[in-house]
Design an enzyme around this catalytic site. Sequence first.
Site, PDB file in Angstrom:
ATOM      1  CG  ASN A 158      -0.355  -0.118   2.511  1.00  0.00           C
ATOM      2  OD1 ASN A 158       0.800  -0.528   2.624  1.00  0.00           O
ATOM      3  ND2 ASN A 158      -1.086   0.245   3.546  1.00  0.00           N
ATOM      4  CD  GLU A 255       5.048  -0.377  12.421  1.00  0.00           C
ATOM      5  OE1 GLU A 255       3.825  -0.178  12.551  1.00  0.00           O
ATOM      6  OE2 GLU A 255       5.890   0.142  13.160  1.00  0.00           O
ATOM      7  CB  CYS A 289      -1.876  -0.226   8.390  1.00  0.00           C
ATOM      8  SG  CYS A 289      -0.805   1.222   8.412  1.00  0.00           S
ATOM      9  CD  GLU A 469       8.261   0.759  10.033  1.00  0.00           C
ATOM     10  OE1 GLU A 469       7.286   1.202   9.419  1.00  0.00           O
ATOM     11  OE2 GLU A 469       9.045  -0.088   9.561  1.00  0.00           O
TER      12      GLU A 469
END
Length: 495
Positions: A158, A255, A289, A469
């Site tokens: 994505n 993630e 997400c 992150e």
Amino acid sequence: MKGAIQINLPLPLPLGTLLALYVIVLGCYHHHMFHFVGKILCHLEPCDAVDVDQAVKAAKLAFGHWSKMSGMERARIMIKAAHIIESRREEIAQMEVIDNGKSITEARLDVDSARLCIEYYAGLANTLAGQHVQLPGGSFAYTRREPLGVCAGIGAWNYPFQIAAWKSAPALACGNSMVFKPSPLTPVTAVMLAEIYAEAGAPESLFSVVQGGQETGSLLCHHPDVAKVSFTGSVPTGRKIMEMASKGVKPVTLELGGKSPLLIFQDSDLENAVRGALMANFLSQGQVCSNGTRVFVHENILPQFLEEVVKRTQRIEIGDPLLDNTRMGALVSQPHLDKVLSFVDQAKKEGATVLCGGEPFVPTDPKLRGGYYMTPCVLGECKDEMTCVREEIFGPVMSVLSFETEEEVLQRANDTTMGLAAGVFTRDVKRAHRVVENLKAGSCFINNYNITPVEVPFGGFKMSGIGRENGQVTIEYYSQLKTVFVEMGDVDSLF
Ligand SMILES: NC(=O)c1ccc[n+]([C@@H]2O[C@H](COP(=O)([O-])OP(=O)(O)OC[C@H]3O[C@@H](n4cnc5c(N)ncnc54)[C@H](O)[C@@H]3O)[C@@H](O)[C@H]2O)c1
Ligand SMILES: C[N+](C)(C)CCCC=O
């Protein structure tokens, strides 16, 4: 170089030539690559055990040089890479559109986020330092922050370029090298990043790309010279990554997916709440997400909210993602589009009302007719137990639910195994902080949604992931502490 290469895309000449170049550079990949016109772009062959081993060995060699450089020297190269990204912004963004199907406007922002991330970690590279601790008798200890070695990066489809940068920037700043495997659905732009690091002066294969799907990914995870795996993707794959990494007791960053709540209280600024709900659901065709797909709206403002949100959703410009005024491009593939549409059907069967969208969309431009487009959807009268409210749809589908009290909505918002993000809209400052304190999510937004400045950590609670992150803290996920004891006296032996 492996595999027959066949390019079928009717692109304007400069883009077609550019793409041909990258497909040739990519070399080894076999899957078909889809895009917003719905045609096979190229055939390539996946990297096998020999290719992966070669890539890891080359990365190990690069690590030897890179890890001995000072933070300042590493930063200089990273800053240069950031400048190259800036100068090639439009070209990278256009390639991202072809690779992924998202609108050019969003792709440009993704390229900016990648550049900012590299700049940010370049700034931190020369701040890495340890501690000095005094001990009795003049002895002392100090700590060194050291890199891990060769890191593997495995990306989702994505945010192909942005994910490659969000992983490589902190890894390289800490002195590691990285072998990155993009998703088979979006294999192109990570290769551009590899080329950019090389052009900026990074040692050969400091950041390299292997192509392939789950087999190639699992070869990377199992490789004995890979010290860490940083993964972005779905929960089921994340589980497998963790399992594979555990065999070599390797640290992981995960993630993963989400099913995040957005809480809109009666005292919200309605205009901002509506804008926030759209940002929380329709970026990147809803394939995000952190999307706040469970929109809980206080019952007293539900009619006004729905009227406005539906009106604006219907106005979203769908179509050719390379055009500046397009706001929604194509989903990533036909199977994924089918899956998203089937969630809408299921929602109807379970009693939700489709207030707008949720249909396949056929653009008027004949060249786009094979693309994977749909109209963005708002579902009303949703209930907590419905499939659309419980499962990650990963498409442009907003589920709206009504609530009465703060206590009730908090309990319902937290009733999920995921915990990536959450948002709250209210004018009451005390309520905002109280609610956020009680939301079980790694990234919370007050009076906004889906902004991810690279200076702040991003990541999930619960099954949405492990590690972070961005932000300073990510340095800890790409380095290890060595403690050194220094004896200034004699050894006081017990024997
Ligand atoms: N939290 C985040 O930052 C974040 C960001 C983007 C996407 N996502 C999540 O990603 C998902 C969508 O992406 P996707 O469909 O590409 O996810 P996916 O899990 O299917 O694939 C992700 C990557 O893992 C690789 N892979 C698949 N099986 C593997 C295996 N057994 N071993 C090693 N590698 C393997 C794939 O080839 C791909 O590169 C969604 O759930 C979304 O929420 C999370
Ligand atoms: C939409 N953002 C804000 C860029 C977040 C991207 C992170 C993952 O999908």
